[in-house]
Design a protein around this motif. Structure first.
Motif, mmCIF file in Angstrom:
data_model
loop_
_atom_site.group_PDB
_atom_site.id
_atom_site.type_symbol
_atom_site.label_atom_id
_atom_site.label_comp_id
_atom_site.label_asym_id
_atom_site.label_seq_id
_atom_site.Cartn_x
_atom_site.Cartn_y
_atom_site.Cartn_z
ATOM 1 N N ARG A 140 0.860 -1.229 -0.043
ATOM 2 C CA ARG A 140 0.114 0.080 -0.019
ATOM 3 C C ARG A 140 0.899 1.326 -0.063
ATOM 4 O O ARG A 140 2.123 1.237 0.357
ATOM 5 C CB ARG A 140 -0.815 0.010 1.195
ATOM 6 C CG ARG A 140 -1.998 -0.921 1.279
ATOM 7 C CD ARG A 140 -2.920 -0.889 -0.195
ATOM 8 N NE ARG A 140 -4.231 -1.715 0.160
ATOM 9 C CZ ARG A 140 -4.405 -2.989 -0.595
ATOM 10 N NH1 ARG A 140 -3.527 -3.270 -1.402
ATOM 11 N NH2 ARG A 140 -5.511 -3.422 -0.242
ATOM 12 N N LEU A 141 0.137 2.394 -0.525
ATOM 13 C CA LEU A 141 0.837 3.496 -0.353
ATOM 14 C C LEU A 141 1.630 3.837 0.906
ATOM 15 O O LEU A 141 1.038 3.723 2.124
ATOM 16 C CB LEU A 141 -0.182 4.685 -0.515
ATOM 17 C CG LEU A 141 -0.717 5.006 -2.003
ATOM 18 C CD1 LEU A 141 -1.663 5.838 -1.978
ATOM 19 C CD2 LEU A 141 0.589 5.551 -3.018
ATOM 20 N N PRO A 142 2.613 4.518 1.085
ATOM 21 C CA PRO A 142 3.372 4.733 2.198
ATOM 22 C C PRO A 142 2.386 5.864 3.013
ATOM 23 O O PRO A 142 1.689 6.712 2.419
ATOM 24 C CB PRO A 142 4.653 5.701 2.012
ATOM 25 C CG PRO A 142 4.806 5.554 0.446
ATOM 26 C CD PRO A 142 3.532 4.970 -0.092
ATOM 27 N N PHE A 194 7.325 4.760 -3.285
ATOM 28 C CA PHE A 194 6.267 3.443 -3.653
ATOM 29 C C PHE A 194 6.485 2.972 -4.859
ATOM 30 O O PHE A 194 6.379 1.878 -5.077
ATOM 31 C CB PHE A 194 4.752 4.349 -3.277
ATOM 32 C CG PHE A 194 3.897 3.235 -3.509
ATOM 33 C CD1 PHE A 194 3.661 2.197 -2.465
ATOM 34 C CD2 PHE A 194 2.856 3.201 -4.356
ATOM 35 C CE1 PHE A 194 2.885 1.229 -2.370
ATOM 36 C CE2 PHE A 194 1.798 2.310 -4.241
ATOM 37 C CZ PHE A 194 1.954 1.253 -3.228
ATOM 38 N N ASP A 195 6.968 3.889 -5.909
ATOM 39 C CA ASP A 195 7.227 3.147 -7.171
ATOM 40 C C ASP A 195 8.342 2.176 -7.178
ATOM 41 O O ASP A 195 8.219 1.124 -7.634
ATOM 42 C CB ASP A 195 7.300 4.303 -8.242
ATOM 43 C CG ASP A 195 5.954 4.922 -9.154
ATOM 44 O OD1 ASP A 195 5.047 4.178 -9.010
ATOM 45 O OD2 ASP A 195 6.097 5.893 -9.412
ATOM 46 N N TYR A 247 7.893 -5.317 -6.025
ATOM 47 C CA TYR A 247 6.932 -6.348 -5.808
ATOM 48 C C TYR A 247 6.533 -6.957 -7.007
ATOM 49 O O TYR A 247 6.214 -8.256 -7.201
ATOM 50 C CB TYR A 247 5.677 -5.574 -5.216
ATOM 51 C CG TYR A 247 4.458 -6.309 -5.302
ATOM 52 C CD1 TYR A 247 3.843 -7.226 -4.817
ATOM 53 C CD2 TYR A 247 3.472 -5.861 -6.497
ATOM 54 C CE1 TYR A 247 2.746 -8.139 -4.866
ATOM 55 C CE2 TYR A 247 2.125 -6.307 -6.727
ATOM 56 C CZ TYR A 247 1.878 -7.588 -5.827
ATOM 57 O OH TYR A 247 0.790 -8.143 -6.050
ATOM 58 N N TYR A 248 6.206 -6.404 -8.166
ATOM 59 C CA TYR A 248 5.982 -6.796 -9.637
ATOM 60 C C TYR A 248 6.747 -7.814 -10.003
ATOM 61 O O TYR A 248 6.678 -8.771 -10.736
ATOM 62 C CB TYR A 248 5.399 -5.771 -10.573
ATOM 63 C CG TYR A 248 4.088 -5.185 -10.222
ATOM 64 C CD1 TYR A 248 3.054 -6.116 -10.519
ATOM 65 C CD2 TYR A 248 3.945 -4.050 -9.942
ATOM 66 C CE1 TYR A 248 1.704 -5.904 -10.235
ATOM 67 C CE2 TYR A 248 2.535 -3.577 -9.908
ATOM 68 C CZ TYR A 248 1.537 -4.478 -9.968
ATOM 69 O OH TYR A 248 0.172 -3.899 -9.921
ATOM 70 N N LEU A 249 8.153 -7.387 -9.625
ATOM 71 C CA LEU A 249 9.276 -8.286 -10.169
ATOM 72 C C LEU A 249 9.541 -9.480 -9.477
ATOM 73 O O LEU A 249 10.021 -10.518 -9.931
ATOM 74 C CB LEU A 249 10.541 -7.575 -10.439
ATOM 75 C CG LEU A 249 10.572 -6.548 -11.513
ATOM 76 C CD1 LEU A 249 11.895 -5.827 -11.532
ATOM 77 C CD2 LEU A 249 10.718 -7.272 -12.802
ATOM 78 N N HIS A 307 5.097 0.388 -12.703
ATOM 79 C CA HIS A 307 5.355 1.577 -11.547
ATOM 80 C C HIS A 307 3.671 1.940 -11.286
ATOM 81 O O HIS A 307 2.773 1.833 -12.048
ATOM 82 C CB HIS A 307 5.774 2.769 -11.933
ATOM 83 C CG HIS A 307 7.353 2.666 -11.948
ATOM 84 N ND1 HIS A 307 7.962 3.394 -12.316
ATOM 85 C CD2 HIS A 307 8.070 1.713 -11.240
ATOM 86 C CE1 HIS A 307 9.297 3.068 -11.913
ATOM 87 N NE2 HIS A 307 9.569 1.952 -11.559
ATOM 88 N N TRP A 308 3.549 2.275 -9.916
ATOM 89 C CA TRP A 308 2.064 2.445 -9.694
ATOM 90 C C TRP A 308 1.737 3.601 -10.196
ATOM 91 O O TRP A 308 0.527 3.788 -10.954
ATOM 92 C CB TRP A 308 1.948 2.560 -8.104
ATOM 93 C CG TRP A 308 0.439 2.919 -7.716
ATOM 94 C CD1 TRP A 308 -0.403 1.908 -7.491
ATOM 95 C CD2 TRP A 308 -0.190 4.135 -7.406
ATOM 96 N NE1 TRP A 308 -1.648 2.238 -7.026
ATOM 97 C CE2 TRP A 308 -1.377 3.736 -6.790
ATOM 98 C CE3 TRP A 308 0.296 5.222 -7.192
ATOM 99 C CZ2 TRP A 308 -2.259 4.721 -6.533
ATOM 100 C CZ3 TRP A 308 -0.595 6.139 -6.855
ATOM 101 C CH2 TRP A 308 -1.887 5.985 -6.415
#
Ligand code: FMN
Length: 248
Positions: A175-177, A200-201, A207-209, A219-220
């Motif tokens: 989640r976002l900081p 966050f990005d 996370y996605y990797l 990136h979000w």
């Protein structure tokens, strides 16, 4: 951290369920938890429809594009509802109430009420070790859902929740900081937010990797810009107005 908060911060959406059915007692407890959510002006402006009919479940699976709804989950449809409030009203009162509940304010009231009830239900289910997936994509064809569920005027489908025994243990989505969305006393300026979004990005890229399925570089900030560039809900306003919502 107490057990309730542990359940909340352990949340992840589950989209794969075993064949094990929920018991009537579990369903009853989930609905009871939903019913004790706070509600604006004590209006309780929502209804929940538990969908067990296999044909209706199949139709909802097809509308939403979520096949597991059909066989492996209990499905709850959350509706904004100002119908029951008029049942005991005279014809004159009905006309006045119908006019008033068609305001945007009352659409928000019913939507917020239904959402609070839904999140209570979701949390109750998760506290029992069950998994949940909110299904907003039933709104791809609100007319069909409306027809299937025989919704009267002043009742509209908002979203569903599929609930079942998890057959998956996905990594938790970050989640976002907190500094990106929790501000004190006034809204944070863009520079503060941009710094947090960059942090966050970076986290989201990792996370996605690192996740076990559907790995990608993303990136979000990029993801949400692409998402929000697509127009959505063209049929929503006319549908709402036909159902006597959001007319003024
Ligand atoms: C109102 C609402 C509607 C949603 N609709 C869908 C949906 O139609 N299909 C789906 O797969 N997930 C749906 N989701 C789940 C979100 O995609 C998910 O909560 C989000 O990606 C964050 O992941 P997490 O819940 O695992 O933390 C919905 C969530 C919400 C709150």
């Amino acid at each position: 951290m107490n057990e309730t908060i542990k359940t909340m911060v352990n949340h992840r959406t589950i989209r794969k369920f075993t064949d094990q059915k929920l018991t009537d007692d579990q369903i009853q407890q989930i609905i009871q938890a939903a019913s004790f959510g706070s509600t604006s002006s004590y209006l309780m402006a929502y209804s929940i429809i538990g969908v067990t009919d296999p044909e209706k479940k199949a139709a909802l699976a097809s509308i939403s594009g979520q096949p597991y709804i059909e066989k492996n989950s209990h499905f709850l449809l959350f509706c904004a509802d100002f119908h029951r409030h008029m049942i005991e009203a005279s014809d004159d009162e009905k006309a006045i109430i119908s006019e008033n509940v068609s305001s945007t304010e009352n659409l928000l009231i019913a939507t917020v009420d239904a959402t609070i009830a839904a999140q209570n239900a979701a949390l109750a289910a998760e506290s029992m070790g069950l998994g949940i997936c909110y299904i907003g994509s039933i709104r791809r064809d609100m007319d069909k859902v409306d027809q299937l569920m025989k919704l009267p005027e002043h009742v509209i489908p908002l979203f569903g929740i599929a609930i079942g025994y998890p057959d998956d243990n996905p990594e938790q989505k970050p989640r976002l900081p907190q500094k990106a969305f929790y501000f004190e006393n006034e809204y944070a300026n863009d520079q503060i937010q941009a710094e947090q979004l960059a942090i966050f990005d970076q986290k989201i890229e990792e996370y996605y990797l690192s996740r076990s399925t559907n790995k990608r570089t993303d990136h979000w900030t990029k993801q949400v810009i692409e998402n929000l560039k697509k127009p959505r809900g063209a049929r929503l306003t006319p549908y709402l107005q036909e159902k006597k919502f959001n007319k003024k």
